[in-house]
Design an enzyme around this catalytic site. Sequence first.
Site, PDB file in Angstrom:
ATOM      1  N   HIS A  72     -37.363  13.266  23.255  1.00 59.15           N
ATOM      2  CA  HIS A  72     -36.378  12.182  23.323  1.00 59.15           C
ATOM      3  C   HIS A  72     -35.035  12.680  22.827  1.00 59.15           C
ATOM      4  CE1 HIS A  72     -39.110   8.369  23.502  1.00 59.15           C
ATOM      5  NE2 HIS A  72     -39.292   9.214  24.493  1.00 59.15           N
ATOM      6  N   TYR A 201     -35.231   0.161  18.215  1.00 62.10           N
ATOM      7  CA  TYR A 201     -35.322  -0.521  16.916  1.00 62.10           C
ATOM      8  C   TYR A 201     -34.480  -1.777  17.054  1.00 62.10           C
ATOM      9  CZ  TYR A 201     -36.957   3.871  14.789  1.00 62.10           C
ATOM     10  OH  TYR A 201     -37.667   5.009  14.466  1.00 62.10           O
ATOM     11  N   PRO A 292     -41.641   3.298   6.992  1.00 61.09           N
ATOM     12  CA  PRO A 292     -41.738   4.019   8.270  1.00 61.09           C
ATOM     13  C   PRO A 292     -40.538   3.883   9.202  1.00 61.09           C
ATOM     14  CG  PRO A 292     -43.133   2.074   8.299  1.00 61.09           C
ATOM     15  CD  PRO A 292     -42.581   2.172   6.908  1.00 61.09           C
ATOM     16  N   LYS A 296     -40.049   9.243   9.020  1.00 63.86           N
ATOM     17  CA  LYS A 296     -39.841  10.461   8.238  1.00 63.86           C
ATOM     18  C   LYS A 296     -41.088  11.014   7.551  1.00 63.86           C
ATOM     19  CE  LYS A 296     -35.511  11.083   8.849  1.00 63.86           C
ATOM     20  NZ  LYS A 296     -35.451  11.897  10.025  1.00 63.86           N
ATOM     21  N   TYR A 384     -31.595  11.088  11.755  1.00 66.81           N
ATOM     22  CA  TYR A 384     -32.785  10.739  12.540  1.00 66.81           C
ATOM     23  C   TYR A 384     -33.505  11.993  13.042  1.00 66.81           C
ATOM     24  CZ  TYR A 384     -35.697   7.704  15.409  1.00 66.81           C
ATOM     25  OH  TYR A 384     -36.759   7.037  15.944  1.00 66.81           O
TER      26      TYR A 384
HETATM   27  C1  PHB Z   1     -44.456   5.517  15.950  1.00 63.00           C
HETATM   28  O1  PHB Z   1     -44.350   5.929  17.110  1.00 63.00           O
HETATM   29  O2  PHB Z   1     -45.547   5.229  15.465  1.00 63.00           O
HETATM   30  C2  PHB Z   1     -43.229   5.353  15.136  1.00 63.00           C
HETATM   31  C3  PHB Z   1     -42.006   5.757  15.649  1.00 63.00           C
HETATM   32  C4  PHB Z   1     -40.863   5.594  14.897  1.00 63.00           C
HETATM   33  C5  PHB Z   1     -40.934   5.035  13.640  1.00 63.00           C
HETATM   34  C6  PHB Z   1     -42.145   4.640  13.123  1.00 63.00           C
HETATM   35  C7  PHB Z   1     -43.303   4.795  13.867  1.00 63.00           C
HETATM   36  O3  PHB Z   1     -39.793   4.848  12.918  1.00 63.00           O
END
Ligand code: PHB
Length: 394
Positions: A72, A201, A292, A296, A384
């Site tokens: 990505h 997000y 989460p 990270k 990120y």
């Molecule tokens: C996930 O794909 O499980 C995932 C991705 C990004 C995050 C948290 C979990 O910030």
Amino acid sequence: MKTQVGIIGAGPAGLVLANWLRKYGIESVIIELRSREYVEGRVRAGLVEQNTKDILKELGLDARMKKEGIVHDGVYLSFDEERVHIPFGELTGGRTISIYGQQEIVKDLTDAWLQEGGQLHFETKATKIVDFDTKNPKIHFEKDGEEEIMECDFVAACDGFHGIGRKTLPHKSFQSYDITYPFSWLGILAHVAPSTDELIYAYHENGFALHSLRSETVSRLYIQVDNDESVDNWSDDRIWSELSKRLATPGFELEEGPIFEKGITPMRSHMIDSLQSGRLFLSGDAAHIVPPTGGKGMNLAIADVKHLVDAFVDFYTNNSEVKMESYTRIALQRIWRAQDFSNFMTKLFHKQDAHGSFTYRLQKAKFDYLKVSRAYKTTIAENYVGLPFESFEM
Ligand code: PHB
């Protein structure tokens, strides 16, 4: 039993450590409380930072990730149904993330370790770590009802938040810091093609939502729920309806599909300011927990291990303890950076107070700034994808 580095825990930290030390001819043995099926099956995040990708490549352990993982080059951030795109490569000089489940990395690392004859004892409980203030530390453990002792030069506790490593660190030698957030994540895995090409997000007046994925046919999604929520209150229909409200932006359609995994994860930040005592070293969740939002956790664990490998290699090849002594100081720089970023992302996208409150307006002000500022976008992008190791003082 005798080895150079005794490793507790066969998660990403312990497995990267063992595989990496082997490259330098340093011996280690791993013991793991759970069964292989449990460790390889547990559902965790799936975001692999650039540094982690580089490390797995250097170790020659990235073949399946390269094939099955999805690169990505950006992420979508959405707020009150408006959306901003953060293009990673353009803002960070070509750095990206990959989507590849943590348990897939664990499988790859376990296979590699065992294939070349590495010792890994599953269903083996570390009961005591002793003499780590001497040159001969020992791990006491139980396997098949028998008590045994592993003698080693060093102990690496990669055994998570509830492990014995953290409990063994002398209490007076560190300070701890905690934040418990007043919300949790309800996460699902569903057999449906992702409705997005990159993660989303989202802040919504009903709460946070995240659209992630695992493959072209499996989506991973999360919604913010109260801490005392139970999955029993969340039928599949209720989850999909909430997700499509929270992720909505003009023109976006959320595809639904059968949900095959549902779970609730509490959110917390936890830190200690010393990761070592004598010949005992802590890495990964044993030493820190991040919420989460930002993905990270595993990446930090593997970054800790890089510094630990540097320290062990320096010791065994140069007979020097300099890097060993500075392990905590060096690792903590990145860990605090990640704590700050994870906390920032959590606060920006979760509903913390009434929609329309002062706190909400500050969140919205940040998002509005993000829409117009390349500098602010760059800040998010570089955190990120993860700052390069050279960014920190070594
Ligand atoms: C996930 O794909 O499980 C995932 C991705 C990004 C995050 C948290 C979990 O910030």
